[in-house]
Design a protein around this motif. Sequence first.
Motif, PDB file in Angstrom:
ATOM      1  N   ASP A  98      -7.151  18.773  -8.359  1.00 29.93           N
ATOM      2  CA  ASP A  98      -6.006  19.590  -7.966  1.00 29.93           C
ATOM      3  C   ASP A  98      -5.370  19.082  -6.681  1.00 29.93           C
ATOM      4  O   ASP A  98      -4.377  19.635  -6.212  1.00 29.93           O
ATOM      5  N   LYS A  99      -5.945  18.019  -6.101  1.00 30.01           N
ATOM      6  CA  LYS A  99      -5.406  17.456  -4.856  1.00 30.01           C
ATOM      7  C   LYS A  99      -4.211  16.538  -5.097  1.00 30.01           C
ATOM      8  O   LYS A  99      -3.503  16.196  -4.152  1.00 30.01           O
ATOM      9  N   LEU A 100      -4.012  16.125  -6.356  1.00 31.88           N
ATOM     10  CA  LEU A 100      -2.923  15.188  -6.637  1.00 31.88           C
ATOM     11  C   LEU A 100      -1.556  15.757  -6.274  1.00 31.88           C
ATOM     12  O   LEU A 100      -0.626  15.011  -5.959  1.00 31.88           O
ATOM     13  N   SER A 101      -1.413  17.068  -6.319  1.00 28.34           N
ATOM     14  CA  SER A 101      -0.130  17.681  -5.989  1.00 28.34           C
ATOM     15  C   SER A 101       0.036  17.912  -4.494  1.00 28.34           C
ATOM     16  O   SER A 101       1.112  18.259  -4.032  1.00 28.34           O
ATOM     17  N   ARG A 102      -1.047  17.705  -3.711  1.00 26.97           N
ATOM     18  CA  ARG A 102      -0.999  17.984  -2.277  1.00 26.97           C
ATOM     19  C   ARG A 102      -1.143  16.746  -1.411  1.00 26.97           C
ATOM     20  O   ARG A 102      -0.927  16.792  -0.206  1.00 26.97           O
ATOM     21  N   TYR A 103      -1.521  15.635  -2.022  1.00 25.61           N
ATOM     22  CA  TYR A 103      -1.713  14.396  -1.278  1.00 25.61           C
ATOM     23  C   TYR A 103      -0.835  13.293  -1.864  1.00 25.61           C
ATOM     24  O   TYR A 103      -0.729  13.168  -3.091  1.00 25.61           O
ATOM     25  N   ALA A 104      -0.233  12.504  -0.989  1.00 29.95           N
ATOM     26  CA  ALA A 104       0.502  11.317  -1.424  1.00 29.95           C
ATOM     27  C   ALA A 104      -0.409  10.107  -1.300  1.00 29.95           C
ATOM     28  O   ALA A 104      -1.415  10.148  -0.578  1.00 29.95           O
ATOM     29  N   ALA A 105      -0.072   9.023  -2.005  1.00 34.89           N
ATOM     30  CA  ALA A 105      -0.905   7.821  -1.990  1.00 34.89           C
ATOM     31  C   ALA A 105      -0.029   6.578  -1.912  1.00 34.89           C
ATOM     32  O   ALA A 105       1.001   6.494  -2.595  1.00 34.89           O
ATOM     33  N   ILE A 106      -0.425   5.633  -1.082  1.00 37.74           N
ATOM     34  CA  ILE A 106       0.299   4.369  -0.909  1.00 37.74           C
ATOM     35  C   ILE A 106      -0.718   3.262  -0.704  1.00 37.74           C
ATOM     36  O   ILE A 106      -1.700   3.435   0.025  1.00 37.74           O
ATOM     37  N   GLY A 107      -0.497   2.114  -1.330  1.00 44.89           N
ATOM     38  CA  GLY A 107      -1.378   0.982  -1.090  1.00 44.89           C
ATOM     39  C   GLY A 107      -1.281  -0.073  -2.173  1.00 44.89           C
ATOM     40  O   GLY A 107      -0.988   0.229  -3.333  1.00 44.89           O
ATOM     41  N   GLU A 108      -1.515  -1.323  -1.787  1.00 47.86           N
ATOM     42  CA  GLU A 108      -1.531  -2.443  -2.734  1.00 47.86           C
ATOM     43  C   GLU A 108      -2.958  -2.692  -3.199  1.00 47.86           C
ATOM     44  O   GLU A 108      -3.892  -2.714  -2.385  1.00 47.86           O
ATOM     45  N   LEU A 109      -3.133  -2.895  -4.483  1.00 48.90           N
ATOM     46  CA  LEU A 109      -4.456  -3.122  -5.050  1.00 48.90           C
ATOM     47  C   LEU A 109      -4.738  -4.609  -5.237  1.00 48.90           C
ATOM     48  O   LEU A 109      -3.875  -5.366  -5.691  1.00 48.90           O
ATOM     49  N   SER A 110      -5.952  -5.000  -4.864  1.00 50.92           N
ATOM     50  CA  SER A 110      -6.434  -6.328  -5.237  1.00 50.92           C
ATOM     51  C   SER A 110      -7.029  -6.244  -6.639  1.00 50.92           C
ATOM     52  O   SER A 110      -7.259  -5.155  -7.167  1.00 50.92           O
ATOM     53  N   LEU A 111      -7.296  -7.387  -7.235  1.00 51.16           N
ATOM     54  CA  LEU A 111      -7.835  -7.387  -8.594  1.00 51.16           C
ATOM     55  C   LEU A 111      -9.223  -6.770  -8.674  1.00 51.16           C
ATOM     56  O   LEU A 111      -9.636  -6.282  -9.729  1.00 51.16           O
ATOM     57  N   ASP A 112      -9.959  -6.785  -7.541  1.00 49.56           N
ATOM     58  CA  ASP A 112     -11.312  -6.204  -7.552  1.00 49.56           C
ATOM     59  C   ASP A 112     -11.303  -4.714  -7.204  1.00 49.56           C
ATOM     60  O   ASP A 112     -12.363  -4.095  -7.090  1.00 49.56           O
ATOM     61  N   GLY A 113     -10.131  -4.135  -7.017  1.00 49.41           N
ATOM     62  CA  GLY A 113     -10.037  -2.706  -6.736  1.00 49.41           C
ATOM     63  C   GLY A 113      -9.967  -2.359  -5.270  1.00 49.41           C
ATOM     64  O   GLY A 113      -9.816  -1.180  -4.920  1.00 49.41           O
ATOM     65  N   SER A 114     -10.085  -3.346  -4.375  1.00 46.83           N
ATOM     66  CA  SER A 114      -9.948  -3.060  -2.945  1.00 46.83           C
ATOM     67  C   SER A 114      -8.472  -2.919  -2.586  1.00 46.83           C
ATOM     68  O   SER A 114      -7.582  -3.370  -3.321  1.00 46.83           O
ATOM     69  N   LEU A 115      -8.217  -2.284  -1.458  1.00 44.18           N
ATOM     70  CA  LEU A 115      -6.841  -1.981  -1.052  1.00 44.18           C
ATOM     71  C   LEU A 115      -6.372  -2.892   0.068  1.00 44.18           C
ATOM     72  O   LEU A 115      -7.093  -3.122   1.049  1.00 44.18           O
ATOM     73  N   ARG A 116      -5.160  -3.380  -0.099  1.00 46.06           N
ATOM     74  CA  ARG A 116      -4.497  -4.179   0.923  1.00 46.06           C
ATOM     75  C   ARG A 116      -3.421  -3.328   1.599  1.00 46.06           C
ATOM     76  O   ARG A 116      -2.920  -2.372   1.013  1.00 46.06           O
ATOM     77  N   PRO A 117      -3.036  -3.679   2.835  1.00 47.87           N
ATOM     78  CA  PRO A 117      -2.017  -2.879   3.536  1.00 47.87           C
ATOM     79  C   PRO A 117      -0.649  -2.987   2.887  1.00 47.87           C
ATOM     80  O   PRO A 117      -0.324  -3.976   2.235  1.00 47.87           O
ATOM     81  N   ALA A 118       0.154  -1.956   3.072  1.00 50.16           N
ATOM     82  CA  ALA A 118       1.532  -1.920   2.589  1.00 50.16           C
ATOM     83  C   ALA A 118       2.477  -1.813   3.786  1.00 50.16           C
ATOM     84  O   ALA A 118       2.070  -1.431   4.888  1.00 50.16           O
TER      85      ALA A 118
END
Length: 509
Positions: A98-118
């Motif tokens: 139920d948090k999807l409607s209350r939180y925003a998300a931003i980020g670039e994904l690597s192929l292994d699932g780790s996040l890179r800065p945007a």
Amino acid sequence: MLAKVISSAVVGVDGLLIEVETDIAFGLPTFMTVGLPEGAVRESKDRVKAAIKNSGYEFPNRRITVNLAPADVKKAGTGYDLPMALGILAASETLISDKLSRYAAIGELSLDGSLRPAQGILPMALAVRDAGLAGLLVPSANAAEAAVVKGIDTICVETLAQAVEFLAGKRNVEPTVVDLNRIFIDNTNHGVDFAEVKGQEHVKRALEIAAAGGHNVLMKGPPGSGKTMIARRLPTILPDLTFEESLETTKIYSIIGLLPENKGLLTIRPFKSPHHTISDAGLIGGGQIPRPGEVSLAHNGVLFLDELPEFKKNVLEVLRQPLEDGRVTIARAASSLSFPARFIMVAAMNPCPCGYLGDPQHDCHCSPPQIRRYENKISGPLLDRIDLHIEVPAVPVRDLTEHRDGEPSTLIKERVNRARNIQKSRYHRHKHIHCNGQMGAKEINKYCVLDTPSLTLLETAVERLGLSARAYHRILKISRTIADLDGNDQIHAEHLAEAIQYRRLEQKQ
């Protein structure tokens, strides 16, 4: 099944909330992204698919449609990877939250699932706060930048799996917190100081006036006279950035990816010195999707143009709007964007092509036509918009050999701050005016009232020097600043006389 995840885009220098709608339906396995996506956004499907699989989740082998709404705004960058992956997992019921409607998300994904800065996290975080959302999921490299915005929880996640576990309630992540007071402690370390400048007292006085009133400056003198050295020290005597000014400047650096790593805010006034080969788009901004140029990167700071006549004429002419309005408007067929560009311009030039006209130590070999052509590269309208015109002669050897340091920047800055405080009190009801250099005709008539001797002096100077109406108003602004530095409410004849002598170069053009 349909799922919605909130993300954000940048339009100009402001954030805009984007709703990432994901629909998974029966049909041939496809992955379509709609909503005016640019190349990097269209390519995200391959990154998202690999990241989901390599994070241990099942990628649905169905027809997937991702819509980035509103669909009439171009979507650029790689920050939509994370919300698209979360949307696919939510639509396939792998993620139930139920948090999807209350939180925003931003980020670039690597192929292994780790996040890179945007890029552009700060204006996006401001948009999330203004929308009343609870928080923002960002890559760890962007955490300090997003945490500057108070009123929302900045959730730092390293991988897609961590983001899923936080939203599903399986992982507790404490919001990132930054100490703004500590950030602003180290905002005086410029590395240079006016104490290092030998001689040139009248030039330092002019720069003090420029800093106190936010006036533009043109320095004219032979090579080696210290023009560049003095210009680089102007930020050391400017008032410290306020939190609001710091946010404005940081937003610009954030959207083009120039914010220093792990630094949430810029706390030192910027100093930009573009090379004279720069294009008009590089200076003002531009591109298919308009991006800020050097004048916007100098917002709330200093723009230094060395060897001013060497800049292309069309490049110099586009400076007229930002010098007058403090903003740059870039119009394209699809959109028109406006970027802030309120700065102090410091320009430097030689008196002639060889640089030694009037120098007693060197002979000038330039002919009068060559000198005229050189000076005519700077148009009258542009020259009119520069408040202070200063001659910078060569420094005598006796000044260079002196062991006594000049006046330090800290003492000059104290006087500048006192004058700025006077102006702050004067213009507290004017939303878009912060210093004397930003006054319009209405404010000049109200705050630059002259007595009879001063008015007579100004009329005589305008007639003899052949000054324009704009130059007339510039003199009044400068005299108002000089009076503020003296702590006088009234402009006196001595203040006006000093202001007039900073327009003498116009008589020689």
